[in-house]
Scaffold this active site. Structure first.
Site, PDB file in Angstrom:
ATOM      1  N   GLY A  12       0.784  -1.231   0.000  1.00 57.11           N
ATOM      2  CA  GLY A  12       0.000   0.000   0.000  1.00 57.11           C
ATOM      3  C   GLY A  12       0.813   1.278   0.000  1.00 57.11           C
ATOM      4  CB  SER A  13       4.292   2.231  -0.859  1.00 55.12           C
ATOM      5  OG  SER A  13       4.475   1.870  -2.202  1.00 55.12           O
ATOM      6  CG  ASN A  14       1.779   3.332  -5.784  1.00 52.36           C
ATOM      7  OD1 ASN A  14       2.127   4.378  -6.344  1.00 52.36           O
ATOM      8  ND2 ASN A  14       2.415   2.182  -5.952  1.00 52.36           N
ATOM      9  CG  LEU A  84      -1.369  -7.943  -6.805  1.00 50.34           C
ATOM     10  CD1 LEU A  84      -0.296  -8.741  -6.096  1.00 50.34           C
ATOM     11  CD2 LEU A  84      -0.751  -7.109  -7.922  1.00 50.34           C
ATOM     12  CG  ASN A 101      -3.597  -1.295 -13.021  1.00 50.55           C
ATOM     13  OD1 ASN A 101      -3.423  -1.426 -11.804  1.00 50.55           O
ATOM     14  ND2 ASN A 101      -2.880  -1.984 -13.908  1.00 50.55           N
ATOM     15  CG  HIS A 103       1.891  -2.736 -15.600  1.00 50.32           C
ATOM     16  ND1 HIS A 103       1.408  -3.920 -15.082  1.00 50.32           N
ATOM     17  CD2 HIS A 103       2.998  -3.052 -16.306  1.00 50.32           C
ATOM     18  CE1 HIS A 103       2.187  -4.919 -15.481  1.00 50.32           C
ATOM     19  NE2 HIS A 103       3.158  -4.411 -16.222  1.00 50.32           N
ATOM     20  CG  ASP A 144      -1.236  -5.363 -17.230  1.00 57.03           C
ATOM     21  OD1 ASP A 144      -1.695  -4.648 -16.325  1.00 57.03           O
ATOM     22  OD2 ASP A 144      -0.580  -6.389 -17.023  1.00 57.03           O
ATOM     23  CD  GLU A 173       4.460   1.971  -9.292  1.00 52.07           C
ATOM     24  OE1 GLU A 173       3.681   1.843  -8.347  1.00 52.07           O
ATOM     25  OE2 GLU A 173       4.873   1.001  -9.947  1.00 52.07           O
TER      26      GLU A 173
HETATM   27  C1  GAR Z   1       3.257  -1.219  -7.581  1.00 46.97           C
HETATM   28  O1  GAR Z   1       4.580  -1.235  -8.068  1.00 46.97           O
HETATM   29  C2  GAR Z   1       2.273  -1.330  -8.721  1.00 46.97           C
HETATM   30  O2  GAR Z   1       2.705  -0.738  -9.916  1.00 46.97           O
HETATM   31  C3  GAR Z   1       2.212  -2.823  -8.899  1.00 46.97           C
HETATM   32  O3  GAR Z   1       2.164  -3.325  -7.589  1.00 46.97           O
HETATM   33  C4  GAR Z   1       2.965  -2.478  -6.756  1.00 46.97           C
HETATM   34  C5  GAR Z   1       2.185  -2.169  -5.489  1.00 46.97           C
HETATM   35  O4  GAR Z   1       2.992  -1.538  -4.543  1.00 46.97           O
HETATM   36  N1  GAR Z   1       1.053  -3.217  -9.677  1.00 46.97           N
HETATM   37  C6  GAR Z   1       1.085  -4.214 -10.548  1.00 46.97           C
HETATM   38  O5  GAR Z   1       2.067  -4.894 -10.732  1.00 46.97           O
HETATM   39  C7  GAR Z   1      -0.212  -4.422 -11.316  1.00 46.97           C
HETATM   40  N2  GAR Z   1      -0.003  -5.314 -12.434  1.00 46.97           N
HETATM   41  P1  GAR Z   1       2.355  -0.831  -3.286  1.00 46.97           P
HETATM   42  O6  GAR Z   1       1.428  -1.840  -2.620  1.00 46.97           O
HETATM   43  O7  GAR Z   1       3.528  -0.492  -2.418  1.00 46.97           O
HETATM   44  O8  GAR Z   1       1.616   0.380  -3.755  1.00 46.97           O
END
Ligand code: GAR
Length: 189
Positions: A12-14, A84, A101, A103, A144, A173
């Site tokens: 969940g950093s994003n 995911l 989304n 990616h 995607d 990101e």
């Molecule tokens: C992120 O890097 C995002 O781009 C990726 O999962 C990570 C989640 O990180 N998403 C995918 O790969 C989707 N196909 P986070 O939980 O720290 O935000």
């Protein structure tokens, strides 16, 4: 008030960056975090920002339960931030051009089923690519493949491992995702 809801499966950093960014702005609200993973770090993040979490099963995602819950939030934008599972068609149909989304690569390269998180960075690293990056795109019924909204590349020639690539991409990101979300919301009537 523009209403954002988040879907996340992992750390969940994003999600955190998005909650922090919009917490500091008037007129926007992250109203819920939806997750399939009861152990997701994203839930603790949401707790810290007083954002309620909705935890659901695969069955609930696909039988309309999650759609009903989403509708009750009346979102202006549905943001997948490290979600995911395949996103269900009923929500996509109900919210055309309102599901996006992120990616962690430059699509159309390194997309598709199974290509998420570190798997993507491993593939990029193994191919000795000189750059990677991020893609923010609309979600359609294929993994995607929705229209691209935003891309940004980053040099990774000096990265010695997939984990180093991941760090570079993740910081891109964090820098861009909240701003792109804000821009999309501002474009809406
Ligand atoms: C992120 O890097 C995002 O781009 C990726 O999962 C990570 C989640 O990180 N998403 C995918 O790969 C989707 N196909 P986070 O939980 O720290 O935000």
């Amino acid at each position: 008030m523009k209403n954002i809801i988040l879907f996340a499966s992992g750390g969940g950093s994003n999600a955190q960056q998005i909650m922090e960014y919009f917490g500091q702005r008037q007129g926007y609200k992250v109203s819920a975090l939806f997750t399939n993973n009861p152990n997701a770090g994203a839930i603790a993040v949401a707790d810290r920002y007083n954002v309620p979490s909705v935890i659901f099963t695969r069955e609930e995602l696909n039988n309309g339960t999650v759609l009903a819950e989403v509708k009750s939030q009346n979102p202006d934008l549905i943001v997948l931030a490290g979600f995911l599972w395949k996103f269900p068609s009923d929500i996509i149909k109900e919210y055309p051009h309102k599901v996006i989304n992120i990616h962690p690569a430059l699509l159309p390269n390194y997309g598709g089923k199974g290509m998420y998180g570190i798997n993507v960075h491993r593939a990029v690293h193994e191919n000795k690519d000189k750059e990677s990056g991020i893609t923010i795109h609309y979600v359609n019924d294929n993994y995607d493949e929705g229209n691209v909204i935003f891309q940004k590349a980053v040099a990774i020639e000096e990265c010695l491992s997939p984990e180093e690539v991941a760090l570079k991409v993740l910081s891109l990101e964090h820098e861009h995702f909240p701003k792109v979300i804000e821009e999309l919301l501002n474009r809406q009537q």
